[in-house]
Structure formats: structure tokens, C-alpha cells
Write a protein that holds these residues in place. Structure first.
Motif, PDB file in Angstrom:
ATOM      1  N   ASN A 179       1.174 -12.960   1.433  1.00 49.09           N
ATOM      2  CA  ASN A 179       1.407 -13.755   0.234  1.00 49.09           C
ATOM      3  C   ASN A 179       0.929 -15.172   0.490  1.00 49.09           C
ATOM      4  O   ASN A 179       1.062 -15.689   1.607  1.00 49.09           O
ATOM      5  CB  ASN A 179       2.897 -13.782  -0.147  1.00 49.09           C
ATOM      6  CG  ASN A 179       3.343 -12.500  -0.837  1.00 49.09           C
ATOM      7  OD1 ASN A 179       2.937 -12.220  -1.948  1.00 49.09           O
ATOM      8  ND2 ASN A 179       4.173 -11.723  -0.155  1.00 49.09           N
ATOM      9  N   LYS A 180       0.380 -15.785  -0.536  1.00 48.47           N
ATOM     10  CA  LYS A 180       0.008 -17.197  -0.433  1.00 48.47           C
ATOM     11  C   LYS A 180       0.253 -17.864  -1.781  1.00 48.47           C
ATOM     12  O   LYS A 180       0.357 -17.196  -2.819  1.00 48.47           O
ATOM     13  CB  LYS A 180      -1.453 -17.358  -0.023  1.00 48.47           C
ATOM     14  CG  LYS A 180      -2.476 -16.883  -1.048  1.00 48.47           C
ATOM     15  CD  LYS A 180      -3.890 -17.181  -0.568  1.00 48.47           C
ATOM     16  CE  LYS A 180      -4.938 -16.717  -1.601  1.00 48.47           C
ATOM     17  NZ  LYS A 180      -6.320 -17.056  -1.174  1.00 48.47           N
ATOM     18  N   VAL A 181       0.363 -19.197  -1.754  1.00 42.81           N
ATOM     19  CA  VAL A 181       0.561 -19.980  -2.966  1.00 42.81           C
ATOM     20  C   VAL A 181      -0.654 -20.894  -3.102  1.00 42.81           C
ATOM     21  O   VAL A 181      -0.978 -21.636  -2.164  1.00 42.81           O
ATOM     22  CB  VAL A 181       1.865 -20.802  -2.895  1.00 42.81           C
ATOM     23  CG1 VAL A 181       2.064 -21.613  -4.170  1.00 42.81           C
ATOM     24  CG2 VAL A 181       3.064 -19.875  -2.670  1.00 42.81           C
ATOM     25  N   VAL A 182      -1.328 -20.816  -4.254  1.00 44.71           N
ATOM     26  CA  VAL A 182      -2.596 -21.529  -4.418  1.00 44.71           C
ATOM     27  C   VAL A 182      -2.566 -22.475  -5.616  1.00 44.71           C
ATOM     28  O   VAL A 182      -1.785 -22.302  -6.558  1.00 44.71           O
ATOM     29  CB  VAL A 182      -3.773 -20.543  -4.578  1.00 44.71           C
ATOM     30  CG1 VAL A 182      -3.873 -19.624  -3.369  1.00 44.71           C
ATOM     31  CG2 VAL A 182      -3.645 -19.718  -5.859  1.00 44.71           C
ATOM     32  N   GLU A 193       5.132 -26.972  -1.888  1.00 40.83           N
ATOM     33  CA  GLU A 193       4.446 -27.359  -3.114  1.00 40.83           C
ATOM     34  C   GLU A 193       4.304 -26.163  -4.056  1.00 40.83           C
ATOM     35  O   GLU A 193       4.196 -25.016  -3.619  1.00 40.83           O
ATOM     36  CB  GLU A 193       3.071 -27.957  -2.807  1.00 40.83           C
ATOM     37  CG  GLU A 193       3.147 -29.317  -2.136  1.00 40.83           C
ATOM     38  CD  GLU A 193       1.812 -30.032  -2.115  1.00 40.83           C
ATOM     39  OE1 GLU A 193       0.870 -29.594  -2.819  1.00 40.83           O
ATOM     40  OE2 GLU A 193       1.697 -31.030  -1.372  1.00 40.83           O
ATOM     41  N   ILE A 194       4.276 -26.463  -5.356  1.00 36.72           N
ATOM     42  CA  ILE A 194       4.200 -25.414  -6.373  1.00 36.72           C
ATOM     43  C   ILE A 194       2.760 -24.962  -6.577  1.00 36.72           C
ATOM     44  O   ILE A 194       1.830 -25.764  -6.590  1.00 36.72           O
ATOM     45  CB  ILE A 194       4.775 -25.917  -7.708  1.00 36.72           C
ATOM     46  CG1 ILE A 194       6.273 -26.215  -7.566  1.00 36.72           C
ATOM     47  CG2 ILE A 194       4.553 -24.904  -8.827  1.00 36.72           C
ATOM     48  CD1 ILE A 194       6.887 -26.861  -8.802  1.00 36.72           C
ATOM     49  N   GLY A 195       2.587 -23.668  -6.743  1.00 35.56           N
ATOM     50  CA  GLY A 195       1.283 -23.096  -7.057  1.00 35.56           C
ATOM     51  C   GLY A 195       1.460 -21.678  -7.542  1.00 35.56           C
ATOM     52  O   GLY A 195       2.586 -21.192  -7.709  1.00 35.56           O
ATOM     53  N   GLU A 196       0.350 -20.982  -7.742  1.00 33.66           N
ATOM     54  CA  GLU A 196       0.423 -19.584  -8.191  1.00 33.66           C
ATOM     55  C   GLU A 196       0.567 -18.660  -6.992  1.00 33.66           C
ATOM     56  O   GLU A 196      -0.149 -18.795  -5.993  1.00 33.66           O
ATOM     57  CB  GLU A 196      -0.822 -19.192  -8.986  1.00 33.66           C
ATOM     58  CG  GLU A 196      -0.740 -17.761  -9.518  1.00 33.66           C
ATOM     59  CD  GLU A 196      -2.003 -17.262 -10.211  1.00 33.66           C
ATOM     60  OE1 GLU A 196      -1.927 -16.250 -10.928  1.00 33.66           O
ATOM     61  OE2 GLU A 196      -3.064 -17.892 -10.011  1.00 33.66           O
ATOM     62  N   LEU A 197       1.484 -17.713  -7.091  1.00 30.54           N
ATOM     63  CA  LEU A 197       1.703 -16.749  -6.015  1.00 30.54           C
ATOM     64  C   LEU A 197       0.646 -15.645  -6.073  1.00 30.54           C
ATOM     65  O   LEU A 197       0.383 -15.081  -7.133  1.00 30.54           O
ATOM     66  CB  LEU A 197       3.098 -16.135  -6.144  1.00 30.54           C
ATOM     67  CG  LEU A 197       3.496 -15.121  -5.075  1.00 30.54           C
ATOM     68  CD1 LEU A 197       3.606 -15.783  -3.709  1.00 30.54           C
ATOM     69  CD2 LEU A 197       4.823 -14.465  -5.439  1.00 30.54           C
ATOM     70  N   CYS A 198       0.049 -15.354  -4.921  1.00 27.34           N
ATOM     71  CA  CYS A 198      -0.940 -14.275  -4.809  1.00 27.34           C
ATOM     72  C   CYS A 198      -0.520 -13.320  -3.693  1.00 27.34           C
ATOM     73  O   CYS A 198       0.036 -13.746  -2.685  1.00 27.34           O
ATOM     74  CB  CYS A 198      -2.322 -14.836  -4.494  1.00 27.34           C
ATOM     75  SG  CYS A 198      -2.978 -15.964  -5.739  1.00 27.34           S
TER      76      CYS A 198
END
Length: 352
Positions: A179-182, A193-198
Motif C-alpha cells: 500500500n502507498k499514499v500518493v 500526509e494526506i493522499g490517495e491510497l493505492c
């Protein structure tokens, strides 16, 4: 093939392989510590991944017993099944657990055989989690997060996670997944930090059935499934879902897509325009509000639209509230401001 409304609100068939779902069910069961000694009550639908994969395949891969309380969820039959079958595991969305906890006959049933289970489909209020642990004896209850397109679970809390972790996060990355947050450019953001979960790995679907365009929009060239959910990952790898980049509404664990409902209400002869949003609700997580603009010379009441909808769509998709307006809040470029509609609705409902 499991149908999901996807990113646009139109139904798309998430094509899942045996490799996808068998392994995901197994990994969910491993986190729960399932064995042939366990007896699982499954009141969630078998046409969703929750029942089919996390329930059925989680049990099948560990030799555990599957118990179905009835053809559809009913709190009394679920409580009866747990007590009569001496169940050790119970599944449900927060709304289901609330209904079981608040049932007037709950005290009649011995639930002491329970040890664990999964609460998924919506954020769990901390008081509900405390009651599930204390009053239903589910000391090891876990939270799981995922989507149909990822078979479904990609994050899960563990049996040893403390209460705060279980109510503020959706756990850590499942084994053999990534999982990563981009950010909007696809760059991985720093922890916190906030981002989209992939998500990437064995669980990602083969694609949307006969829909290569939608597949390409959701799964990038490196195999990452873009969830559309906004998330934060902490230093220990726990992920917190903070919002949705899409306008999806989650009511009682059911995913509801505003565009799908808007297209539906457009078919009513009196409706000229409609916008659907979600507002916070302590019981279901969110409730549906439909802002409606009627055709000139036409009339329709809240009750009329609600009854019309009940006869044609699933009950959980019928808006709780209707607001009749002459216009919607708009940007200077003519785009509807749903965030402003949400603010207004919350203010009015609070005042009411």
C-alpha cells in the motif's frame, strides 16, 4: 464477477480470479487466527466479498464452520445463532453490531463463546467498539479495509492492536500486498500526509469485465489499484481513511454512488435537476440528502418521491432527506458545489 458502481456511479463488473479471492480469504483468516475449532456466524450478504471471501473462503481455508443465521440480516436471528451454535467468530458492519447490542432480547442470549470477528464497511464509533468487546466478549475483534476490486481486504488490524488503533485506523498492510499514499501527480507522500491510497499485489482484480477503459483508469501501468480514498499512513504503517476523492456515500456499510441516484431521479417526470450528497449520521455513518429542482408547473412532495423511489430501487439507496430548491450553489464556471450543499444540509438538519 462482482458488480460495483465504481468511480462513475455506473455498475462495473470487477473480475476476480480464484487466485485473488482464495488467497485473500486465507489471509483474513490468518489474521483472525482461525482454526477447525472456530465457528463463524456470517450475517453479511454472500453476494458481497465480505460474506463470500472473508466469510466463506476464510472458513474453508482453515476448516472452520460457517453458520448462516438467515436469508437476510436480522439482529435476533444473529444473536440466536451465536448462542445456539456456540459461535467463536462474528462478522458485521457497525450498523449490524449496533442493532444486535440494542436488541431488547440481547440479554437472553449467552454470547460468551465469542472471541473475535470483523467489523468493516464503515468507520466504527469508539463506543460501539467498546460495547462489542465488553458486552459481546469479542476481545480480539478486528477492523478490515478494502474494496471489491482488491478481493477485498488490503488492510487489517491485528488481534493485539489496542482499542485506539482499532477505532482510529483500518490497520496495516495485509501480508504479500503493498500500500502507498500518493499525491495528485502519483508521487508517494511522506508519512502523516494526506493522499490517495493505492494497493498492489495478488489481490488486485484482473480488470473490469469488458471495460478496458475503466480498468486503465483504475489500475496504472505499474499495477497499482487507485482506490479513490484519501488516507494517511503513520510511522508504524497504520492507515487512517480521512475522506473520499470521489463523492461516494457509505451508509450502514453499503456503498452508494450519488451519480447513480441522480440518474435515477432524473427519470421522475417532475424532476428537472437533482444533486445527491451524504451527511454525517451517528447510526449509519452517513445519510443521503437529495437536493431537487422541479420542472416549472410540476409538483412533488418529499413523501411522494420517497415512495416512488422505494418501489424502484434498493431500500438503502432511498434518500432520508429531500430539499426542494430553485437553484444549486455553483462555481463561477457553472460547476455544482457539493461541499457547500453538504455544509448547508448539515446546518439545517442540526437546526431542525
Amino acid at each position: 464477477i462482482q458488480y460495483t458502481s465504481g468511480t462513475t456511479g455506473f455498475p462495473k463488473g470487477a473480475t476476480l480470479s480464484h487466485y485473488n479471492i482464495l488467497n485473500n480469504g486465507y489471509m483474513v483468516g490468518e489474521s483472525l487466527g482461525l482454526s477447525e475449532q472456530d465457528r463463524m456466524v456470517i450475517p453479511v450478504p454472500l453476494y458481497h466479498c465480505f460474506g463470500m471471501v472473508m466469510g466463506n473462503l476464510g472458513c474453508m481455508t482453515h476448516g472452520s464452520t460457517m453458520i448462516y443465521p438467515g436469508p437476510a440480516f436480522e439482529p435476533l436471528s444473529t444473536l440466536q445463532a451465536v448462542a445456539e451454535e456456540r459461535a467463536t467468530v462474528l462478522y458485521g458492519v457497525p450498523t449490524m453490531f449496533i442493532a444486535e447490542l440494542d436488541h431488547p432480547r440481547r440479554a437472553e442470549f449467552d454470547l460468551s463463546s465469542l472471541r473475535t470477528g470483523i467489523m468493516a464497511g464503515a468507520t466504527c464509533p469508539i463506543e460501539v467498539m467498546k460495547r462489542v468487546i465488553e458486552q459481546m466478549h469479542m476481545a480480539e475483534v478486528q477492523i478490515a479495509y478494502g474494496m471489491t476490486e482488491t478481493s477485498p481486504v488490503s488492510l487489517q488490524t491485528g488481534p493485539d492492536d489496542d482499542l485506539e488503533r482499532r477505532v482510529t485506523s483500518v490497520g496495516r498492510t495485509q501480508p504479500r500486498l503493498e500500500n502507498k499514499v500518493v499525491d495528485v501527480d502519483g508521487n508517494t507522500v511522506p508519512r502523516g500526509e494526506i493522499g490517495e491510497l493505492c494497493t498492489r499485489g495478488y489481490s488486485v482484480m484482473l480488470g473490469y469485465w469488458n471495460n478496458p477503459k475503466a480498468t486503465a483508469e483504475s489500475i496504472d501501468g505499474e499495477g497499482w489499484m487507485h482506490t479513490g480514498d484519501l488516507a494517511v499512513m503513520d510511522e508504524q504503517g497504520y492507515v487512517r481513511i480521512v475522506g473520499r476523492s470521489k463523492d461516494m456515500i457509505i451508509r450502514g456499510g453499503e456503498n452508494i454512488y450519488p451519480r447513480e441516484l441522480e440518474e435515477f431521479f432524473f427519470t421522475h417526470p417532475a424532476v428537472a435537476d437533482v444533486q445527491v450528497i451524504g451527511v454525517p449520521c451517528s447510526k449509519y455513518g452517513e445519510e443521503i440528502v437529495a437536493w431537487v429542482r422541479l420542472h416549472p408547473g410540476h409538483t412533488a412532495t418529499e413523501d411522494e418521491l420517497r415512495e416512488w423511489a422505494r418501489a424502484r430501487i434498493a431500500h438503502f439507496k432511498v434518500p432520508r432527506y429531500f430539499r426542494f430548491v430553485d437553484e444549486f450553489p455553483m462555481t463561477v464556471t457553472g460547476k455544482v458545489q457539493k461541499f457547500r450543499m453538504r455544509e448547508i444540509s448539515v446546518e439545517e438538519l442540526s437546526a431542525g
